[in-house]
Design an enzyme around this catalytic site. Sequence first.
Site, PDB file in Angstrom:
ATOM      1  CD  GLU A 105      30.883   0.649   6.616  1.00  0.00           C
ATOM      2  OE1 GLU A 105      31.002  -0.039   7.639  1.00  0.00           O
ATOM      3  OE2 GLU A 105      31.849   1.162   6.011  1.00  0.00           O
ATOM      4  CG  ASP A 132      31.975 -11.153   2.113  1.00  0.00           C
ATOM      5  OD1 ASP A 132      32.886 -10.512   1.569  1.00  0.00           O
ATOM      6  OD2 ASP A 132      32.136 -12.285   2.595  1.00  0.00           O
ATOM      7  CG  ASP A 154      40.069  -3.312  11.190  1.00  0.00           C
ATOM      8  OD1 ASP A 154      41.255  -3.493  11.536  1.00  0.00           O
ATOM      9  OD2 ASP A 154      39.104  -3.467  11.955  1.00  0.00           O
ATOM     10  CG  ASP A 190      46.696   5.873   9.440  1.00  0.00           C
ATOM     11  OD1 ASP A 190      45.762   5.181   8.992  1.00  0.00           O
ATOM     12  OD2 ASP A 190      46.867   6.084  10.649  1.00  0.00           O
TER      13      ASP A 190
END
Length: 255
Positions: A105, A132, A154, A190
């Site tokens: 993260e 990374d 993302d 989603d």
Amino acid sequence: MTAAASDPHNPRSSADDTASPRCESGQGSFFGRRKGHKLRPHQNGLIEHLLPRLSLDPGASGPSDPATLFGRPVKEMRIEIGFGGGEHLVAEALAFPRTGFIGCEPYVNGMAKILSQIEAHDIGNIRLLAGDASELLAWLPRASLARIDLIHPDPWPKRRHWKRRFVQDATVAEMARVLRPGGEFRFVSDIADYCAWTLSHLARSPGFLWLAERATDWHNPWPDYTMTRYGRKAEREGRRAAYLRFRRESDAAQA
């Protein structure tokens, strides 16, 4: 593949992307170790004192036996890429105490949240990387992982940013290298376009088999799945997520 792409998902706004921390590194470049809300003094203390004890360094020599990373015996090892607030990762670590987990993260606020949970629950089977994810994969030895989770990453919706998506041919090849035969890559989103993108990239890899026989297999979470804060928000707003599972095939099965 086309069914997943045809679901009426609504793209996230840029504001949602900012509020939902993710770790992306499509081609070995690291896109943003960022800080959002100001940390509280105790959180700053955790970042300063607890995080260094749990952090991994992909710049060092790779471990011949990844189990040694945890300071105690573990049966298997999993990683979660872009764990956000850490809800899913913490739940998994508590449910499977003999499994070693690595969470990646880049957002400092996400790190502060999971460190608070690690401290509160005295969790000893999580290690962390504030960097990374592709470097982490390259650092790990072949067939060392039982599972890789990528949950609500993302989507980088603009075409010029697609190269920043984590799922790329190069990272799919690296996942195939580090997952043991029978291991799984699990993907939740989603965003219809990113689901179709992921299915397309995994479909052209001989190392993976999509584990879906009917639509209900990817419309519903797998058993014992812990919904994340972003996942609950998407549900409230009427956006249906796809839950994709891909099994790492053995080299013999590919022949």
